[in-house]
Design a protein around this motif. Structure first.
Motif, short mmCIF file in Angstrom:
data_model
loop_
_atom_site.label_atom_id
_atom_site.label_comp_id
_atom_site.label_asym_id
_atom_site.label_seq_id
_atom_site.Cartn_x
_atom_site.Cartn_y
_atom_site.Cartn_z
N LEU A 164 0.87 -1.28 -0.01
CA LEU A 164 0.05 0.07 -0.14
C LEU A 164 0.96 1.22 -0.10
O LEU A 164 0.75 1.96 -0.93
CB LEU A 164 -0.89 -0.01 1.11
CG LEU A 164 -2.11 0.98 1.20
CD1 LEU A 164 -2.95 0.41 0.26
CD2 LEU A 164 -2.77 1.28 2.65
N PHE A 165 1.71 1.37 1.03
CA PHE A 165 2.49 2.60 1.25
C PHE A 165 3.26 2.67 -0.01
O PHE A 165 3.20 3.72 -0.57
CB PHE A 165 3.26 2.56 2.60
CG PHE A 165 4.32 3.63 2.74
CD1 PHE A 165 3.64 4.92 2.72
CD2 PHE A 165 5.65 3.32 2.97
CE1 PHE A 165 4.69 5.95 3.07
CE2 PHE A 165 6.49 4.37 3.31
CZ PHE A 165 6.04 5.85 3.16
N TYR A 166 4.27 1.82 -0.33
CA TYR A 166 5.28 1.78 -1.51
C TYR A 166 4.78 2.21 -2.75
O TYR A 166 5.05 3.13 -3.56
CB TYR A 166 6.15 0.50 -1.50
CG TYR A 166 7.13 0.30 -0.34
CD1 TYR A 166 7.60 1.67 0.54
CD2 TYR A 166 7.60 -0.81 -0.05
CE1 TYR A 166 8.43 1.36 1.40
CE2 TYR A 166 8.35 -0.96 1.05
CZ TYR A 166 8.87 -0.02 1.87
OH TYR A 166 9.53 -0.20 3.01
N PRO A 167 3.43 1.40 -3.14
CA PRO A 167 2.98 1.64 -4.63
C PRO A 167 2.31 3.18 -4.52
O PRO A 167 2.75 3.70 -5.54
CB PRO A 167 1.80 0.65 -4.54
CG PRO A 167 2.35 -0.36 -3.69
CD PRO A 167 3.04 0.02 -2.55
N ILE A 168 1.88 3.68 -3.29
CA ILE A 168 1.41 4.99 -3.41
C ILE A 168 2.61 5.89 -3.60
O ILE A 168 2.49 6.68 -4.51
CB ILE A 168 0.58 5.52 -2.41
CG1 ILE A 168 -0.71 4.36 -2.22
CG2 ILE A 168 0.28 6.77 -2.06
CD1 ILE A 168 -1.62 4.59 -0.71
N VAL A 169 3.62 5.76 -2.98
CA VAL A 169 4.67 6.42 -3.22
C VAL A 169 5.24 6.48 -4.44
O VAL A 169 5.64 7.72 -5.12
CB VAL A 169 5.56 6.12 -1.94
CG1 VAL A 169 7.05 7.09 -2.18
CG2 VAL A 169 5.37 6.48 -0.63
N ILE A 170 5.46 5.28 -4.82
CA ILE A 170 6.00 4.93 -6.32
C ILE A 170 5.18 5.82 -7.35
O ILE A 170 5.56 6.43 -8.11
CB ILE A 170 6.33 3.58 -6.65
CG1 ILE A 170 7.56 2.98 -6.10
CG2 ILE A 170 6.21 3.32 -8.22
CD1 ILE A 170 8.64 3.53 -6.62
N HIS A 171 3.83 5.51 -7.20
CA HIS A 171 3.06 6.29 -8.07
C HIS A 171 3.00 7.76 -8.25
O HIS A 171 3.02 8.44 -9.09
CB HIS A 171 1.58 5.89 -7.74
CG HIS A 171 0.44 6.34 -8.64
ND1 HIS A 171 0.02 5.90 -9.84
CD2 HIS A 171 -0.35 7.43 -8.52
CE1 HIS A 171 -0.93 6.59 -10.44
NE2 HIS A 171 -0.84 7.55 -9.71
N CYS A 172 3.01 8.27 -6.89
CA CYS A 172 3.19 9.80 -6.77
C CYS A 172 4.38 10.51 -6.92
O CYS A 172 4.50 11.47 -7.32
CB CYS A 172 2.55 10.22 -5.64
SG CYS A 172 0.95 9.58 -5.10
N PHE A 173 5.62 9.87 -6.47
CA PHE A 173 6.74 10.66 -6.83
C PHE A 173 7.72 10.00 -7.37
O PHE A 173 9.03 10.28 -7.16
CB PHE A 173 7.34 10.61 -5.17
CG PHE A 173 6.49 11.35 -4.19
CD1 PHE A 173 6.28 12.77 -4.05
CD2 PHE A 173 5.48 10.51 -3.44
CE1 PHE A 173 5.36 13.33 -3.31
CE2 PHE A 173 4.70 11.14 -2.50
CZ PHE A 173 4.67 12.78 -2.49
N SER A 174 7.58 9.08 -8.41
CA SER A 174 8.57 8.61 -9.41
C SER A 174 8.11 8.34 -10.72
O SER A 174 6.72 8.47 -10.92
CB SER A 174 9.00 7.06 -8.84
OG SER A 174 8.29 6.24 -9.19
N HIS A 175 8.79 8.23 -11.71
CA HIS A 175 8.47 7.83 -12.90
C HIS A 175 7.75 6.75 -13.22
O HIS A 175 7.56 6.32 -14.39
CB HIS A 175 9.39 8.37 -14.09
CG HIS A 175 9.80 9.86 -13.96
ND1 HIS A 175 8.70 10.56 -14.18
CD2 HIS A 175 10.91 10.75 -14.00
CE1 HIS A 175 9.24 11.99 -14.00
NE2 HIS A 175 10.45 11.80 -14.15
N THR A 176 8.17 5.62 -12.43
CA THR A 176 7.80 4.24 -12.44
C THR A 176 6.43 3.97 -12.16
O THR A 176 5.85 4.48 -11.28
CB THR A 176 8.77 3.40 -11.68
OG1 THR A 176 10.11 4.08 -11.63
CG2 THR A 176 8.74 2.00 -12.20
#
Ligand code: ASP
Length: 422
Positions: free
Chosen positions: A256-268
């Motif tokens: 939950l936490f990591y995917p949200i962060v990846i979605h919002c703050f990276s290009h991946t």
């Protein structure tokens, strides 16, 4: 004819698992033969020795790892912006993970599942050390709002290092020493860098020697646990619930936490990220060591996620020592569980100390199987919980260690993707 392999050749986790089963059997046999006293006199001390060894290595481990870590940040000048951002993200991640852990542990309250009668017997056993610590905690509450600063800055480093409950002061000294060393011309600190490199190798060897005695320690602790609980099964359901709480916490961080962060703050894309990381997680899961997994993480992050080699080769090795989100989330739940079983109600200032201690000490946790036992024994002492409480959870730690290591390496990869975002 093939010779049977000796016990020593079995992987450590298999030995620990065998120790756990053996311990339960010893305990049950002792109960049926009314030999509880024999277990207390002749078996339990081996478990206590194991816990003492963990406590013994905590201060040198934290000190050396931190000084080496800070001195190693010489790169921070080269990567000045990268370094600051990376460390800040790591701190935020660990804090979030601890908050998840504290929230889950105090809502589910797995320790409260223990039969109250049994729990009170256990509390009587630990009474002297609990009351000593509760008095200390009460004293903390009556201090002024800025008193905690005095808890961090030692007046005397030898005195601070002599007491496992003042580890924050040792951390402060180590960081100050490291930062001062960075401000001295590199030529002048070269021998110190070498010294800490060697000390680090030696201390890590000591840690793995101590951890290799875990099967004996776990056997003894489990036997004593069964006799202490007089075979009452409520302890096992409480342990089951504790394990479940840790698993849920770790899955929340990972999915939950990591995917949200990846979605919002990276290009991946979160989906691509998880797919690329899957083999790394599997490797971490089977080895239970983020340090051993590092080369695999590096490869996945650079080759599959396109993070530059420059970023990955700085962010990931630092992450192996500094960033342990899985470990921190687990530690928060473990501390609450032990406190609940022992009937210790943690006050708000104590919870904040747990938060601070867990965040800071996760930096000193070695990325090896069972690395966090050492740290946990120390964090328990510093928040006023008898470290012997570790005996409650150590038997079932291995599967949780596997999962938290997978989370630890995933967290490092997330930060690498975020920092690399151009
Ligand atoms: N095994 C973990 C790691 O290597 C550390 C721990 O939580 O014990 O990341």
């Amino acid at each position: 004819m093939k010779r049977p392999r000796s016990l020593k050749h079995l992987p450590l986790y298999v030995q620990i698992l065998a120790g756990m089963i053996l311990g339960v059997l010893i305990g049950i046999t002792a109960l049926s033969l009314h030999g509880e006293q024999l277990v207390t006199d002749w078996v339990k001390p081996w478990g206590n020795l194991f816990i003492r060894l963990l406590q013994l290595i905590a201060v040198p481990l934290i000190f050396v790892t931190l000084v080496k870590g800070v001195i190693g940040l010489k790169d921070i000048r080269r990567f000045s912006q990268l370094g600051g951002r990376t460390l800040l993200l790591y701190l935020i991640f660990i804090t979030v993970a601890v908050i998840f852990g504290l929230t889950l542990g105090s809502t589910v309250r797995p320790g409260k599942l223990v039969n109250p009668e049994i729990a009170s017997t256990l509390q009587v056993k630990y009474e002297s050390s609990i009351s000593e610590k509760t008095t200390a905690a009460a004293q903390v509450q009556s201090n002024g709002p800025l008193h905690f600063l005095q808890e961090i800055v030692p007046a005397n480093i030898v005195e601070a290092a002599a007491n496992n409950s003042t580890i924050l002061q040792v951390i402060f000294f180590a960081v100050l020493l490291g930062v001062a060393a960075l401000l001295v011309p590199p030529r002048q600190i070269r021998p110190v860098v070498w010294l800490f490199d060697s000390l680090d190798a030696i201390i890590m060897k000591m840690v793995s020697l101590i951890i290799s005695t875990a099967p004996i320690g776990v056997t003894a602790l489990m036997a004593a646990l069964v006799t202490d609980f007089r075979g009452d099964l409520s302890m096992f359901s409480a342990l089951g619930m504790y394990a479940l709480t840790v698993i849920v916490g770790l899955l929340i961080v990972m999915y939950l936490f990591y995917p949200i962060v990846i979605h919002c703050f990276s290009h991946t894309k979160a989906k691509d990220f998880l797919r690329a990381l899957y083999p790394v997680q599997l490797f971490a899961f089977t080895t239970s060591s983020s340090a051993v997994t590092l080369p695999v993480t590096l490869e996945a992050v650079t080759k599959k996620l396109g993070v530059s080699h420059e970023t990955a080769s700085f962010v990931l090795p630092v992450g192996v020592t500094v960033n342990m989100d899985g470990t921190s989330c687990y530690q928060a739940i473990a501390i609450l569980f032990i406190a609940q079983v022992l009937g210790i109600d943690l006050t708000l200032p104590q919870l904040l100390t747990v938060l601070l201690m867990t965040v800071l000490s996760s930096i000193g946790t070695p990325g090896i199987p069972g690395g966090s036992y050492v740290i946990l024994a120390m964090v328990l002492t510093s928040v006023g919980i008898p470290p012997e409480g570790l005996a409650l959870i150590i038997g079932i730690d291995r599967p949780l260690d596997m999962l938290r290591t997978a989370v630890n390496v995933t967290g490092d990869a997330v930060v690498a993707c975020m920092v690399d975002k151009k």
